[in-house]
Design a protein around this motif. Structure first.
Motif, short mmCIF file in Angstrom:
data_model
loop_
_atom_site.label_atom_id
_atom_site.label_comp_id
_atom_site.label_asym_id
_atom_site.label_seq_id
_atom_site.Cartn_x
_atom_site.Cartn_y
_atom_site.Cartn_z
N ARG A 1 32.93 36.95 34.09
CA ARG A 1 32.51 36.44 35.48
C ARG A 1 30.86 36.63 35.66
O ARG A 1 30.44 37.68 35.48
CB ARG A 1 32.97 37.52 36.48
N CYS B 1 43.59 42.67 37.19
CA CYS B 1 42.24 42.24 36.97
C CYS B 1 41.63 43.66 36.40
O CYS B 1 41.36 44.52 36.85
CB CYS B 1 41.70 41.94 38.00
N CYS B 2 41.59 43.81 35.00
CA CYS B 2 40.91 44.76 34.34
C CYS B 2 39.38 44.68 33.88
O CYS B 2 39.10 43.64 33.10
CB CYS B 2 41.75 45.25 33.17
N PHE B 3 38.38 45.32 34.62
CA PHE B 3 36.99 45.24 34.35
C PHE B 3 37.05 46.25 32.80
O PHE B 3 37.28 47.20 32.86
CB PHE B 3 36.28 45.82 35.30
N GLU C 1 29.98 45.17 30.85
CA GLU C 1 29.09 44.42 31.67
C GLU C 1 27.79 44.26 31.02
O GLU C 1 27.33 45.29 30.14
CB GLU C 1 28.78 44.97 33.03
N GLU D 1 30.18 40.22 33.84
CA GLU D 1 31.08 41.17 33.60
C GLU D 1 32.03 40.49 32.98
O GLU D 1 32.60 39.46 32.99
CB GLU D 1 31.59 41.25 35.09
N ARG E 1 36.72 49.71 38.99
CA ARG E 1 36.79 48.47 39.52
C ARG E 1 38.25 47.49 39.23
O ARG E 1 38.44 46.66 39.75
CB ARG E 1 35.64 47.44 38.58
N ASN E 2 38.90 48.19 38.47
CA ASN E 2 40.35 47.43 37.89
C ASN E 2 40.93 47.66 39.39
O ASN E 2 41.19 48.56 40.19
CB ASN E 2 41.27 48.44 37.24
N TRP F 1 36.25 40.70 31.85
CA TRP F 1 37.37 40.87 32.36
C TRP F 1 38.60 40.57 31.70
O TRP F 1 38.57 39.75 30.71
CB TRP F 1 37.49 40.11 33.82
N GLU F 2 39.69 41.37 31.66
CA GLU F 2 40.98 41.02 31.03
C GLU F 2 42.20 40.93 32.17
O GLU F 2 41.95 41.77 33.12
CB GLU F 2 41.46 42.24 30.25
N LEU G 1 36.82 32.63 36.79
CA LEU G 1 36.18 33.24 35.59
C LEU G 1 36.09 32.32 34.68
O LEU G 1 36.69 31.10 34.41
CB LEU G 1 37.44 34.43 35.09
#
Length: 151
Positions: A16, A36-38, A41, A23, A74-75, A25-26, A116
């Motif tokens: 992102r 949504c898993c951060f 970064e 960022e 953040r997840n 993400w997975e 994304l």
């Protein structure tokens, strides 16, 4: 969440783009929720950016659905009933793939969805998204795979 929540698929190597960072993400889709898993970064110069998400990706891959939200602050998760659409635009040699997810869940940190882009290490996940059509838990979700031509 139930004790029998089963993973359906994992969408991996997504980024992102933010004004000053990227960022990583997975996404994990279960029969009940979209997670949504951060996973990292990067603040470095665009020319020097490295994919900082490998450690986080491995952690997501080794975790049960019940653990995913607690891995990073953040997840978050969105119930599948709130997911309105998943759209994947495949990449070409010159353009990265794009994943657009829409939801109607006021508890999610991003009001109505996320967009994304595939990271440089991503492989095509069009088959994964196309396979969602056969999942009963995703029957009310608008699914689309748009394939770009030429390359």
């Amino acid at each position: 969440m139930t004790a029998t929540e089963e993973p359906i698929a994992r969408l991996t190597h997504w980024i992102r783009q933010r004004p000053n960072s990227i960022e990583f993400w997975e996404l994990v889709v279960t029969d009940e929720r979209l997670f949504c898993c951060f996973v990292g970064e990067s603040y470095r110069s665009m020319l020097l950016r490295a994919d900082m998400g490998e450690r986080g990706r491995a952690l997501v891959a080794d975790s049960a659905p019940a653990e995913l939200e607690s891995l990073e602050e953040r997840n978050f998760s969105v119930p599948l009933e709130a997911v309105g659409g998943i759209r994947l635009v495949t990449g070409t040699r010159f353009r990265r793939a794009k994943l657009e997810i829409e939801w109607d869940d006021t508890d999610a940190p991003y009001d109505d969805g996320m967009t994304l882009m595939a990271s440089s290490g991503a492989e095509s996940q069009a088959d994964v998204v196309a396979g969602f059509e056969d999942e009963p838990s995703l029957e009310d979700v608008d699914l689309e795979v748009e394939r770009r031509g030429w390359f």
